[in-house]
Design a protein around this motif. Structure first.
Motif, PDB file in Angstrom:
ATOM      1  N   ASP A 169       0.504  -1.126   0.289  1.00  0.00           N
ATOM      2  CA  ASP A 169      -0.262   0.089   0.587  1.00  0.00           C
ATOM      3  C   ASP A 169       0.732   1.229   0.189  1.00  0.00           C
ATOM      4  O   ASP A 169       0.586   2.198  -1.043  1.00  0.00           O
ATOM      5  CB  ASP A 169      -1.294  -0.097   1.164  1.00  0.00           C
ATOM      6  CG  ASP A 169      -0.053  -0.280   2.658  1.00  0.00           C
ATOM      7  OD1 ASP A 169       0.668  -0.691   2.614  1.00  0.00           O
ATOM      8  OD2 ASP A 169      -0.820   0.557   3.832  1.00  0.00           O
ATOM      9  N   GLN A 170       2.449   1.430   0.848  1.00  0.00           N
ATOM     10  CA  GLN A 170       2.656   2.398   1.141  1.00  0.00           C
ATOM     11  C   GLN A 170       3.637   2.444  -0.196  1.00  0.00           C
ATOM     12  O   GLN A 170       3.741   4.300  -0.878  1.00  0.00           O
ATOM     13  CB  GLN A 170       4.172   2.202   1.862  1.00  0.00           C
ATOM     14  CG  GLN A 170       2.456   2.595   3.292  1.00  0.00           C
ATOM     15  CD  GLN A 170       2.531   3.271   3.593  1.00  0.00           C
ATOM     16  OE1 GLN A 170       2.910   4.943   2.842  1.00  0.00           O
ATOM     17  NE2 GLN A 170       1.090   3.249   3.747  1.00  0.00           N
ATOM     18  N   LEU A 201       4.520   5.448  -5.496  1.00  0.00           N
ATOM     19  CA  LEU A 201       4.812   5.635  -6.726  1.00  0.00           C
ATOM     20  C   LEU A 201       3.230   7.145  -7.580  1.00  0.00           C
ATOM     21  O   LEU A 201       3.834   7.517  -8.250  1.00  0.00           O
ATOM     22  CB  LEU A 201       4.084   4.169  -7.239  1.00  0.00           C
ATOM     23  CG  LEU A 201       4.814   3.572  -8.050  1.00  0.00           C
ATOM     24  CD1 LEU A 201       4.257   2.024  -7.967  1.00  0.00           C
ATOM     25  CD2 LEU A 201       5.986   3.757  -8.822  1.00  0.00           C
ATOM     26  N   ARG A 202       2.288   6.370  -6.776  1.00  0.00           N
ATOM     27  CA  ARG A 202       0.742   7.517  -6.941  1.00  0.00           C
ATOM     28  C   ARG A 202       1.641   9.711  -6.950  1.00  0.00           C
ATOM     29  O   ARG A 202       1.737   9.989  -7.722  1.00  0.00           O
ATOM     30  CB  ARG A 202       0.044   7.665  -6.324  1.00  0.00           C
ATOM     31  CG  ARG A 202      -0.934   6.726  -7.202  1.00  0.00           C
ATOM     32  CD  ARG A 202      -2.240   6.138  -6.529  1.00  0.00           C
ATOM     33  NE  ARG A 202      -2.468   5.677  -5.001  1.00  0.00           N
ATOM     34  CZ  ARG A 202      -2.014   4.413  -4.526  1.00  0.00           C
ATOM     35  NH1 ARG A 202      -2.376   3.338  -5.408  1.00  0.00           N
ATOM     36  NH2 ARG A 202      -2.923   4.555  -3.270  1.00  0.00           N
ATOM     37  N   LYS A 203       2.256   9.181  -5.851  1.00  0.00           N
ATOM     38  CA  LYS A 203       3.089  10.879  -5.408  1.00  0.00           C
ATOM     39  C   LYS A 203       3.691  10.719  -6.512  1.00  0.00           C
ATOM     40  O   LYS A 203       3.839  12.380  -6.664  1.00  0.00           O
ATOM     41  CB  LYS A 203       2.787  10.588  -3.880  1.00  0.00           C
ATOM     42  CG  LYS A 203       1.952  10.925  -2.744  1.00  0.00           C
ATOM     43  CD  LYS A 203       2.673  11.092  -2.049  1.00  0.00           C
ATOM     44  CE  LYS A 203       1.335  10.784  -0.789  1.00  0.00           C
ATOM     45  NZ  LYS A 203       2.423  11.432   0.665  1.00  0.00           N
ATOM     46  N   ARG A 243      13.096  15.362  -9.092  1.00  0.00           N
ATOM     47  CA  ARG A 243      14.018  14.183  -7.578  1.00  0.00           C
ATOM     48  C   ARG A 243      11.916  12.718  -8.101  1.00  0.00           C
ATOM     49  O   ARG A 243      12.071  12.000  -7.664  1.00  0.00           O
ATOM     50  CB  ARG A 243      13.440  15.374  -7.298  1.00  0.00           C
ATOM     51  CG  ARG A 243      14.405  16.137  -6.415  1.00  0.00           C
ATOM     52  CD  ARG A 243      14.783  16.459  -5.493  1.00  0.00           C
ATOM     53  NE  ARG A 243      13.705  17.555  -5.857  1.00  0.00           N
ATOM     54  CZ  ARG A 243      13.679  19.263  -6.058  1.00  0.00           C
ATOM     55  NH1 ARG A 243      15.250  19.057  -6.044  1.00  0.00           N
ATOM     56  NH2 ARG A 243      12.702  19.438  -6.020  1.00  0.00           N
ATOM     57  N   ALA A 244      11.803  13.556  -8.483  1.00  0.00           N
ATOM     58  CA  ALA A 244      10.145  12.173  -8.765  1.00  0.00           C
ATOM     59  C   ALA A 244      10.586  11.214  -9.991  1.00  0.00           C
ATOM     60  O   ALA A 244       9.883  10.652  -8.685  1.00  0.00           O
ATOM     61  CB  ALA A 244       8.917  13.238  -9.856  1.00  0.00           C
ATOM     62  N   ARG A 269      12.537   4.290  -7.730  1.00  0.00           N
ATOM     63  CA  ARG A 269      13.040   3.291  -6.720  1.00  0.00           C
ATOM     64  C   ARG A 269      12.024   3.308  -5.899  1.00  0.00           C
ATOM     65  O   ARG A 269      11.818   1.372  -5.876  1.00  0.00           O
ATOM     66  CB  ARG A 269      13.266   4.612  -5.330  1.00  0.00           C
ATOM     67  CG  ARG A 269      14.898   5.133  -5.762  1.00  0.00           C
ATOM     68  CD  ARG A 269      15.409   5.340  -4.005  1.00  0.00           C
ATOM     69  NE  ARG A 269      14.863   6.444  -3.348  1.00  0.00           N
ATOM     70  CZ  ARG A 269      14.736   7.822  -4.876  1.00  0.00           C
ATOM     71  NH1 ARG A 269      15.852   8.969  -5.088  1.00  0.00           N
ATOM     72  NH2 ARG A 269      14.130   9.001  -3.678  1.00  0.00           N
ATOM     73  N   ALA A 270      10.974   3.346  -5.998  1.00  0.00           N
ATOM     74  CA  ALA A 270       8.983   2.611  -6.179  1.00  0.00           C
ATOM     75  C   ALA A 270       8.776   1.954  -6.407  1.00  0.00           C
ATOM     76  O   ALA A 270       8.431   0.686  -6.262  1.00  0.00           O
ATOM     77  CB  ALA A 270       8.421   3.673  -5.651  1.00  0.00           C
TER      78      ALA A 270
END
Length: 532
Positions: A91-92, A97-99, A114-115, A121-122
């Protein structure tokens, strides 16, 4: 892997189990059985690390998935999907990923860089945990348990008690735990979901210990049976499947009865002879030896298993009331944009029997809570008629104050009764001695069911609202509840997945949700019961 050594389990001063040792390893599929109140749930809590034993130890290696009878669902604002994915921490990862995706649309080049790094990484973390296939696996498990995609996108607070319990079961099954401890996993499941669960557990390669009154589940899955004998405070271990266990247990019971009868006969003969010889001084020593031998014969026997006690449930004659003690007009309920039901009308006549049917999440429990005055409708109103006395049995046992003792709960339900009468009533529901002073929060699901039913019996209600009254009950206790339903003279509004409960009720009408369609009962509706 679980290793239990020299465990002693108590409920207050009452001994439930002593000097018990066993293991649950990969491939062990254990059915934990015994009458309600024997201590099955207490033992499982201890094994799961949720409670402490009186003595002994439990060693746990590897992750454990534990489904209690009354699961905790965490933050009620959490989406059902995220609650399930949290079992593997996905979930985290998906949230990051969505953020990151949102930030990648920034006008700031550094922010975009940075995004993108955060996204990479995610994404790597997600792939390491099984990738999007794991998310699909979670959705597949949820769907097989009757949780479609639209439900997975809802906050937990908008779900019914049955739906939240299925979310917790899906979370446990998705967790990849090495050992599963499941307490009544089939509660609130429809027939298709139960069939799927049997197949899933039959193919599960880890360790499993399951408490269930669903004999079909036990027959399909277990290769060992642990029988918790409440009379002897012992755990009888049978390394065999369910059908062979039933035959072996009956054989063991016959053997115990035969051994006791033979020993009692020999002991009686010895004592009779000792009494004759004891009158003569010259044979006094021989007589004493015979008496001691008789005592050893009896002391060396296993205690014969007494017939398991069952609460005697009989609803009293209902209090007098008008022709139509309860009506409801134009009831509706929504959670945000989610409409549960709308425009429901219902009239409960004196002595009528109504069954409410509908798929899980259709609002059956919500409607009963509205009729009980515990939840306000968004529109419409509930109107009490002349002389109405309501009795409400809640599937989640909300009518029980867990901060009070068993005795205090009963006194609240029947303030007009003196303490002697209250204790006598509790005794008929198998709460006696120190049991009545136990806090309600420590009761097992079956014990809470007995207490809730006892509170219902003393209410002298003329309209009973019953929400899954046979959940958590062993076969003998279920038969008592069905008999009580069958013989009750007042009105009953019933929500259940149990075909036997509907047969006992012999309903004259049916209300189908969410449409609110009311009709005369006919056998054609029977197929909706287990789908409900």
């Amino acid at each position: 892997m679980l290793t239990v050594r020299e465990l002693e389990v108590r409920a207050g001063a009452r001994l439930l189990l002593e000097h018990t040792s066993f293991q649950v390893g990969p491939g062990d599929k254990i059915g934990l059985v015994g009458r309600n109140g024997a201590g099955k749930t207490t033992l499982t809590k201890i094994v799961a690390g949720e409670a402490q034993p009186a003595s002994g130890s439990v060693t746990r290696t590897g992750p454990i998935g534990y489904l209690p009878q009354d699961p905790r669902t965490g933050d009620l604002e959490t989406l059902a999907r995220d609650r399930i994915l949290a079992a593997r921490g996905l979930d985290q990862v998906l949230l990051r990923l969505r953020k990151a995706e949102q930030r990648m649309g920034s006008d700031d080049e550094d922010e975009r860089d940075r995004a993108m790094s955060a996204y990479a990484r995610a994404d790597a973390e997600l792939n390491a945990a099984g990738g999007y296939a794991a998310e699909s696996e979670a959705a597949r498990i949820a769907g097989n348990l009757g949780l479609p995609e639209r439900v997975l996108g809802q906050p937990l607070r908008t779900l019914s008690g049955g739906q939240r319990r299925r979310v917790e079961l899906a979370r446990i099954l998705f967790s990849d735990a090495e050992t599963l401890l499941l307490d009544e996993p089939t509660n609130h499941l429809d027939a298709d979901s139960i069939s799927w669960l049997r197949t899933f557990l039959a193919g599960y390669t880890g360790g499993l210990m399951v408490i269930s009154h669903d004999t079909g589940l036990l027959e399909a899955t277990v290769n060992k049976v642990f029988h918790l004998d409440a009379n002897r405070a012992e755990l009888d271990v049978y390394a065999m499947d369910w059908k062979r266990y039933l035959l072996q247990r009956e054989t063991d019971e016959k053997r115990r009865r035969r051994e006791r009868q033979n020993a009692e006969r020999k002991a009686d003969q010895l004592l009779t002879q000792a009494a004759k010889m004891g009158a003569k001084a010259t044979k006094a020593v021989a007589a004493q030896n015979m008496a001691r031998r008789a005592e050893r014969l009896l002391a060396g026997l296993e205690a014969e298993r007494a017939s398991d006690k069952v609460a005697k449930i009989r609803f009293p004659d209902p209090a007098p009331c008008g022709r139509t003690p309860l009506t409801a007009e134009d009831l509706s309920k929504s959670y945000g944009s989610l409409e549960v039901f709308t425009g429901v009308d219902l009239a409960i006549d004196r002595g009528s029997q109504v069954v409410i049917l509908g798929l899980n999440g259709a609002g059956k429990t919500t409607l009963l809570r509205m009729l009980a005055g515990l939840e306000p409708p968004d529109t419409g109103q509930v109107n009490p008629g002349h002389g109405l006395r309501l009795g409400y049995y809640a599937q989640e046992h909300e009518t029980i104050d867990v901060g009070r003792t068993v005795l205090e709960n009963m006194k609240t339900a029947a303030p007009e009764l003196n303490e002697t009468d209250v204790r006598k009533m509790l005794g008929s529901f198998l709460f006696s001695g120190e049991d009545v002073d136990k806090p309600a929060r420590v009761l097992s699901g079956g014990e809470k069911t007995r207490l809730a039913l006892a509170m219902l019996v003393v209410s002298a209600a003329n309209v009973l609202l019953l929400d899954e009254p046979t959940n958590n009950l062993d076969p003998a206790s279920r038969a008592e509840v069905l008999s009580a339903i069958r013989s009750y003279g007042g009105a009953i509004v019933l929500v259940t997945h149990d075909e036997g409960a509907v047969e006992a009720l012999e309903p004259d009408r049916v209300l189908v949700l969410p449409d609110g369609t009311e009709d005369l009962w006919s056998p054609e509706y029977a197929e909706l019961i287990t789908l409900a």
